[in-house]
Design an enzyme around this catalytic site. Structure first.
Site, PDB file in Angstrom:
ATOM      1  N   GLU A  54       0.864  -1.199   0.000  1.00 56.80           N
ATOM      2  CA  GLU A  54       0.000   0.000   0.000  1.00 56.80           C
ATOM      3  C   GLU A  54       0.897   1.245   0.000  1.00 56.80           C
ATOM      4  OE1 GLU A  54      -1.575   0.763   3.959  1.00 56.80           O
ATOM      5  OE2 GLU A  54      -3.364   1.736   3.150  1.00 56.80           O
ATOM      6  N   ASN A 124      -7.023   6.267  -1.666  1.00 58.76           N
ATOM      7  CA  ASN A 124      -5.912   5.356  -1.397  1.00 58.76           C
ATOM      8  C   ASN A 124      -6.135   4.174  -2.352  1.00 58.76           C
ATOM      9  OD1 ASN A 124      -4.112   3.505  -0.358  1.00 58.76           O
ATOM     10  ND2 ASN A 124      -4.601   3.930   1.792  1.00 58.76           N
ATOM     11  N   LYS A 142      -9.384   1.930  -1.967  1.00 55.85           N
ATOM     12  CA  LYS A 142      -9.604   1.384  -0.620  1.00 55.85           C
ATOM     13  C   LYS A 142     -10.955   1.812  -0.055  1.00 55.85           C
ATOM     14  CE  LYS A 142      -7.087   1.213   3.836  1.00 55.85           C
ATOM     15  NZ  LYS A 142      -5.796   1.618   4.448  1.00 55.85           N
ATOM     16  N   GLU A 162      -6.165   8.699   7.672  1.00 54.65           N
ATOM     17  CA  GLU A 162      -6.619   8.300   6.330  1.00 54.65           C
ATOM     18  C   GLU A 162      -7.998   8.881   6.003  1.00 54.65           C
ATOM     19  OE1 GLU A 162      -5.874   4.428   4.586  1.00 54.65           O
ATOM     20  OE2 GLU A 162      -4.744   3.929   6.390  1.00 54.65           O
ATOM     21  N   CYS A 208      -4.728  -3.012   2.731  1.00 52.94           N
ATOM     22  CA  CYS A 208      -4.491  -2.946   4.179  1.00 52.94           C
ATOM     23  C   CYS A 208      -5.719  -3.275   5.022  1.00 52.94           C
ATOM     24  CB  CYS A 208      -3.884  -1.603   4.550  1.00 52.94           C
ATOM     25  SG  CYS A 208      -3.131  -1.644   6.192  1.00 52.94           S
ATOM     26  N   ASN A 233       0.301  -1.159   5.240  1.00 51.03           N
ATOM     27  CA  ASN A 233       1.200  -0.482   6.203  1.00 51.03           C
ATOM     28  C   ASN A 233       0.500  -0.623   7.541  1.00 51.03           C
ATOM     29  OD1 ASN A 233       3.296   1.698   4.790  1.00 51.03           O
ATOM     30  ND2 ASN A 233       1.493   1.346   3.531  1.00 51.03           N
TER      31      ASN A 233
HETATM   32  N1  CDV Z   1      -3.072   1.432   6.741  1.00 55.89           N
HETATM   33  C1  CDV Z   1      -4.043   0.749   7.408  1.00 55.89           C
HETATM   34  O1  CDV Z   1      -5.111   0.500   6.868  1.00 55.89           O
HETATM   35  N2  CDV Z   1      -3.779   0.416   8.706  1.00 55.89           N
HETATM   36  C2  CDV Z   1      -4.717  -0.286   9.540  1.00 55.89           C
HETATM   37  C3  CDV Z   1      -4.505   0.016  10.989  1.00 55.89           C
HETATM   38  C4  CDV Z   1      -4.745   1.451  11.303  1.00 55.89           C
HETATM   39  C5  CDV Z   1      -5.401  -0.839  11.869  1.00 55.89           C
HETATM   40  C6  CDV Z   1      -4.635  -1.784   9.327  1.00 55.89           C
HETATM   41  O2  CDV Z   1      -5.688  -2.414   9.239  1.00 55.89           O
HETATM   42  O3  CDV Z   1      -3.551  -2.343   9.316  1.00 55.89           O
END
Ligand code: CDV
Length: 361
Positions: A54, A124, A142, A162, A208, A233
């Site tokens: 990501e 994103n 996303k 975000e 993510c 991330n």
């Molecule tokens: N970048 C993300 O989406 N991070 C989230 C954290 C904040 C919980 C994740 O699900 O890894």
């Protein structure tokens, strides 16, 4: 789909291209060099699909409160009048190099989408570049954005902004086929009793936090998805609602984060009978620790291969998409076993509605 006869192998050599930390002071040129070096290593191992994290080209900037130019520098402009994201000077060299090596690429980036009236909307996003087609054949924005719009105000709070910097994705969960990845794929018009599991690979993309939401996987599962690509991330600690790290040792906190990551990816791969390629940006970015856990997961839920460092690292495996056939035609043959008449609340309700309290005795 029948599971009585052994399926013809449909082999794909795939690489999870883990990136170590990218610090605020690192230039885009430096990061691009690292990514291209991973592609070169992948080519030496016969890789045909390379998956990057990501927001792969920069540090994970949503941890900072930024405005104006300080923020703008992290975005890539998607202007349909100028040919789309593949023309971005920051991204084009990656796709050009991938094409020269005949490798498909999934990569995440911060998208600034220019509207017809000249305004912009930020997402994103990730794209899937097909070397065979020499173009982007899949795009995802996303959906499940974590964090908050407003920064946490408590002293020492960690920020996750975000929701401030991006709009939730508006493309849904569109699976697509990637041409040229497997030999002998059936094409439209080929005469067969059943074409299920015999065409070009069906790909899904998440980013993510999306990997923690089974609804997202299932919407792809219902399109026959065979390979899920997911970059992330993920902080190596969890926070309370005030933004402070949960009170436990750093080791215990990271272990818990890793458990939740693996449960999500392994469980959902199993329950949708698909491979998943899950790729971290990891290590400490300017002192902010990100978890690793880059791994390629089998449709039966086990990890085929995983990263052993928190640096730039290639995790390569040759996967056989025919391994999706048995679970897709038995325990997870959706058409035989799903009971959609009982699933209304999944789409009609967002939050929890508890049953009424019991009467006192
Ligand atoms: N970048 C993300 O989406 N991070 C989230 C954290 C904040 C919980 C994740 O699900 O890894």
């Amino acid at each position: 789909m029948s599971s009585d006869t052994a399926a013809t192998p449909r082999l794909v050599t795939a690489a999870a291209c883990q990136l170590g930390p990218i610090h605020l002071a690192d230039t885009r040129e430096d990061v691009l060099k690292r990514m291209i070096s991973l592609l070169d290593q992948a080519a030496e191992q016969g890789v045909k699909l390379a998956v990057f994290p990501e927001l792969a080209f920069t540090t994970f900037f949503p941890r900072y409160l930024l405005e104006g130019q300080d923020l703008d520098q992290y975005f890539d402009i998607e202007d349909p009048r100028k040919g789309g994201i593949e023309q971005s000077p920051n991204i084009k060299p990656l796709f050009d190099h991938a094409r020269s090596l005949d490798i498909d690429v999934y990569v995440g980036y911060a998208e600034r989408s220019i509207q017809s009236d000249g305004s912009h909307v930020d997402y994103n996003s990730s794209v899937y570049y097909s070397a065979k087609a020499n173009k982007i054949v899949g795009k995802y924005r996303k959906v499940h954005l974590p964090g908050s719009v407003e920064p946490k105000t408590a002293a020492g709070a960690f920020q996750q902004l975000e929701k401030r910097y991006f709009r939730p994705g508006d493309l849904g969960f569109p699976a697509f086929r990637a041409p040229g990845l497997v030999d002998g794929a059936l094409k439209k018009g080929d005469m067969e009793n059943s074409t299920t599991g015999k065409g070009d690979p069906i790909i899904g993309m998440l980013i993510c936090n999306d990997r923690r939401w089974p609804e997202a996987w299932r919407v792809y599962g219902l399109q026959g998805m065979e390979i899920m690509c997911c970059g992330y991330n993920t902080t190596a600690f969890q926070t309370t609602s005030s933004g402070h790290a949960v009170d436990m040792s750093p080791e215990a906190a990271e272990e818990l984060v890793m458990l939740h990551h693996k449960l999500s990816c392994q469980g959902n791969s199993y329950m949708n009978a698909c491979f998943s390629i899950n790729v971290a940006k990891t290590g400490a970015e300017d002192g902010n620790p990100l978890v690793g856990g880059t791994m390629i997961v089998h449709p039966l839920g086990h990890i085929i291969k995983e990263a052993v460092t928190k640096e730039d690292e290639l995790v390569v495996a040759t996967i056989d998409l025919a391994d999706c056939d048995r679970p897709k035609s038995t325990v997870f043959a959706f058409e035989k076993h799903r009971r959609t008449e009982h699933y209304h609340s999944i789409v009609e309700r967002t939050g929890v509605v508890e049953p009424e309290l019991l009467a006192s005795d």
